[in-house]
Design an enzyme around this catalytic site. Structure first.
Site, PDB file in Angstrom:
ATOM      1  N   SER A 169       0.694 -11.227 -52.959  1.00 45.58           N
ATOM      2  CA  SER A 169       2.060 -11.120 -53.483  1.00 45.58           C
ATOM      3  C   SER A 169       2.162 -11.941 -54.747  1.00 45.58           C
ATOM      4  O   SER A 169       2.035 -13.174 -54.714  1.00 45.58           O
ATOM      5  CB  SER A 169       3.071 -11.642 -52.460  1.00 45.58           C
ATOM      6  OG  SER A 169       4.311 -11.868 -53.125  1.00 45.58           O
ATOM      7  N   HIS A 210       0.847  -6.653 -54.372  1.00 47.01           N
ATOM      8  CA  HIS A 210       2.151  -6.590 -53.707  1.00 47.01           C
ATOM      9  C   HIS A 210       3.219  -7.155 -54.650  1.00 47.01           C
ATOM     10  O   HIS A 210       3.118  -8.287 -55.106  1.00 47.01           O
ATOM     11  CB  HIS A 210       2.101  -7.396 -52.416  1.00 47.01           C
ATOM     12  CG  HIS A 210       3.330  -7.287 -51.568  1.00 47.01           C
ATOM     13  ND1 HIS A 210       3.591  -6.214 -50.736  1.00 47.01           N
ATOM     14  CD2 HIS A 210       4.396  -8.127 -51.429  1.00 47.01           C
ATOM     15  CE1 HIS A 210       4.743  -6.402 -50.116  1.00 47.01           C
ATOM     16  NE2 HIS A 210       5.259  -7.552 -50.514  1.00 47.01           N
ATOM     17  N   ASP A 238       7.169  -8.032 -55.075  1.00 45.93           N
ATOM     18  CA  ASP A 238       8.411  -8.301 -54.341  1.00 45.93           C
ATOM     19  C   ASP A 238       9.607  -8.186 -55.274  1.00 45.93           C
ATOM     20  O   ASP A 238       9.778  -8.996 -56.190  1.00 45.93           O
ATOM     21  CB  ASP A 238       8.351  -9.706 -53.731  1.00 45.93           C
ATOM     22  CG  ASP A 238       7.423  -9.760 -52.530  1.00 45.93           C
ATOM     23  OD1 ASP A 238       7.586  -8.911 -51.630  1.00 45.93           O
ATOM     24  OD2 ASP A 238       6.533 -10.619 -52.510  1.00 45.93           O
ATOM     25  N   MET A 247      13.558  -8.297 -55.667  1.00 45.31           N
ATOM     26  CA  MET A 247      14.748  -8.862 -54.992  1.00 45.31           C
ATOM     27  C   MET A 247      15.940  -8.827 -55.940  1.00 45.31           C
ATOM     28  O   MET A 247      15.792  -9.028 -57.144  1.00 45.31           O
ATOM     29  CB  MET A 247      14.476 -10.312 -54.586  1.00 45.31           C
ATOM     30  CG  MET A 247      13.219 -10.495 -53.753  1.00 45.31           C
ATOM     31  SD  MET A 247      13.059 -12.188 -53.178  1.00 45.31           S
ATOM     32  CE  MET A 247      11.404 -12.166 -52.489  1.00 45.31           C
ATOM     33  N   HIS A 301       7.588  -3.635 -52.855  1.00 47.93           N
ATOM     34  CA  HIS A 301       8.449  -3.951 -51.713  1.00 47.93           C
ATOM     35  C   HIS A 301       9.859  -4.176 -52.236  1.00 47.93           C
ATOM     36  O   HIS A 301      10.141  -5.203 -52.849  1.00 47.93           O
ATOM     37  CB  HIS A 301       7.867  -5.205 -51.037  1.00 47.93           C
ATOM     38  CG  HIS A 301       8.684  -5.754 -49.923  1.00 47.93           C
ATOM     39  ND1 HIS A 301       8.439  -6.995 -49.361  1.00 47.93           N
ATOM     40  CD2 HIS A 301       9.745  -5.236 -49.240  1.00 47.93           C
ATOM     41  CE1 HIS A 301       9.312  -7.224 -48.399  1.00 47.93           C
ATOM     42  NE2 HIS A 301      10.126  -6.182 -48.308  1.00 47.93           N
ATOM     43  N   MET A 317      13.485  -5.159 -51.953  1.00 42.48           N
ATOM     44  CA  MET A 317      14.492  -5.902 -51.189  1.00 42.48           C
ATOM     45  C   MET A 317      15.790  -5.841 -51.982  1.00 42.48           C
ATOM     46  O   MET A 317      16.295  -6.856 -52.495  1.00 42.48           O
ATOM     47  CB  MET A 317      14.014  -7.353 -50.972  1.00 42.48           C
ATOM     48  CG  MET A 317      12.890  -7.450 -49.947  1.00 42.48           C
ATOM     49  SD  MET A 317      11.950  -8.994 -50.056  1.00 42.48           S
ATOM     50  CE  MET A 317      10.800  -8.554 -51.356  1.00 42.48           C
ATOM     51  N   MET A 364       7.811  -7.598 -41.571  1.00 41.64           N
ATOM     52  CA  MET A 364       8.091  -8.937 -42.091  1.00 41.64           C
ATOM     53  C   MET A 364       7.909  -9.949 -40.969  1.00 41.64           C
ATOM     54  O   MET A 364       8.527  -9.826 -39.905  1.00 41.64           O
ATOM     55  CB  MET A 364       9.534  -9.047 -42.597  1.00 41.64           C
ATOM     56  CG  MET A 364       9.920  -8.129 -43.748  1.00 41.64           C
ATOM     57  SD  MET A 364       8.929  -8.314 -45.221  1.00 41.64           S
ATOM     58  CE  MET A 364       9.142 -10.040 -45.602  1.00 41.64           C
ATOM     59  N   ASP A 392       3.747  -9.126 -43.694  1.00 42.15           N
ATOM     60  CA  ASP A 392       4.182  -9.856 -44.896  1.00 42.15           C
ATOM     61  C   ASP A 392       4.970 -11.094 -44.492  1.00 42.15           C
ATOM     62  O   ASP A 392       6.018 -10.988 -43.856  1.00 42.15           O
ATOM     63  CB  ASP A 392       5.062  -8.902 -45.733  1.00 42.15           C
ATOM     64  CG  ASP A 392       5.499  -9.488 -47.061  1.00 42.15           C
ATOM     65  OD1 ASP A 392       5.045 -10.584 -47.433  1.00 42.15           O
ATOM     66  OD2 ASP A 392       6.301  -8.807 -47.736  1.00 42.15           O
TER      67      ASP A 392
HETATM   68  C1  DX5 Z   1       9.210 -12.467 -49.118  1.00 46.73           C
HETATM   69  C2  DX5 Z   1       8.159 -11.532 -49.636  1.00 46.73           C
HETATM   70  C3  DX5 Z   1       6.759 -11.912 -49.353  1.00 46.73           C
HETATM   71  C4  DX5 Z   1       6.354 -13.272 -49.825  1.00 46.73           C
HETATM   72  C5  DX5 Z   1       5.224 -13.758 -48.986  1.00 46.73           C
HETATM   73  O1  DX5 Z   1      10.449 -11.862 -49.095  1.00 46.73           O
HETATM   74  O2  DX5 Z   1       8.360 -10.232 -49.153  1.00 46.73           O
HETATM   75  O3  DX5 Z   1       5.896 -10.917 -49.892  1.00 46.73           O
HETATM   76  O4  DX5 Z   1       5.968 -13.286 -51.165  1.00 46.73           O
HETATM   77  O5  DX5 Z   1       4.927 -15.064 -49.366  1.00 46.73           O
HETATM   78  P1  DX5 Z   1       4.017 -16.007 -48.467  1.00 46.73           P
HETATM   79  O6  DX5 Z   1       2.692 -15.351 -48.330  1.00 46.73           O
HETATM   80  O7  DX5 Z   1       3.961 -17.254 -49.273  1.00 46.73           O
HETATM   81  O8  DX5 Z   1       4.727 -16.175 -47.160  1.00 46.73           O
HETATM   82 ZN    ZN Z   2       6.887  -8.637 -49.751  1.00 49.91          ZN
END
Ligand code: DX5
Ligand code: ZN
Length: 219
Positions: free
Chosen positions: A10, A35, A37, A39, A68, A70, A139, A177
């Site tokens: 990620s 990956h 993320d 948001m 991903h 969010m 998750m 994840d």
């Molecule tokens: C959180 C993300 C994850 C996050 C994981 O909302 O979806 O992908 O980056 O980070 P780690 O591996 O540090 O838990």
């Molecule tokens: Zn993620």
């Protein structure tokens, strides 16, 4: 089985001032997917990356981009992420009223469609639409931030989803994840996961550590 697990770093945990370089470094270090993320400060309490950043990163890697989302709503932005170079686009069922329609839209645009399970989301949400799904993402934290602690309660859900996939004889990647480390990765794989997202565990220690960090997740 461990040898073939997909590792999807990620980039949330990477140096945002050097994103292109970071993506090249994880590819050179043996990553399988990237990956991303996304948001919106609304569906989750954090704001990160938009489609223009994905587009800017696309020439830096040949790896599949595992995007991903969010964000809520997600539907109005799917086309922009696909055009930017997303290979997988994954959405949370809670982000919109018509998950089935959203998944069809992702596929129609030419990407692979993923469903993401919050810790409280029940596997039954996809029970009647396994045909529409190219990726399942569980998750193991509440989404919004990297660096959180793995929730062991989600291992039973990974097992339940593995049974659902196998019962239909499907080959859908089952990705985990959140809080994935060399300690928790084997638990995920034993529960039936075939892909692991990791931010903190991949990017710690700087670029010279990425290959070792990725190898440690493979077990
Ligand atoms: C959180 C993300 C994850 C996050 C994981 O909302 O979806 O992908 O980056 O980070 P780690 O591996 O540090 O838990
Ligand atoms: Zn993620």
């Amino acid at each position: 089985m461990a040898a073939s697990v997909v590792i999807a770093p990620s980039i949330l945990a990477s140096d945002f001032a050097r994103l292109g370089e970071e993506v090249r470094a994880i590819e050179a270090a043996g990553a399988d997917w990237v990956h991303v993320d996304v948001m919106d400060g609304h569906f989750v309490p954090n704001i990160t990356i938009g489609p223009d950043v994905v587009k800017a990163l696309r020439p830096h890697s040949k790896l599949p981009f595992d995007v991903h989302l969010m964000i809520a709503p997600a539907d109005p932005y799917i086309e922009a992420f696909v055009n930017a170079g997303a290979d997988y686009v994954s959405v949370h069922p809670e982000a919109g009223p018509h998950l089935n329609r959203t998944l069809k839209q992702i596929r129609k645009l030419g990407a692979k469609a993923g469903v993401v399970f919050n810790p409280s989301t029940d596997p039954s949400v996809i029970q009647w639409m396994m045909d529409e799904i190219d990726l399942i993402l569980v998750m193991s934290i509440n989404p919004g931030f990297g660096g959180q602690t793995f929730m062991h309660s989600q291992l039973r859900k990974i097992e339940a989803l593995r049974r659902m996939i196998d019962a239909e004889g499907r080959d859908i990647p089952l990705e985990v994840d959140g809080g994935v480390t060399p300690d928790t990765a084997p638990l995920c794989i034993a529960a039936g996961a075939t892909a692991l997202v990791a931010g903190t565990a991949v990017f710690r220690g700087g670029a010279e550590m990425y290959a070792a960090n990725i190898a440690a997740l493979r077990g």
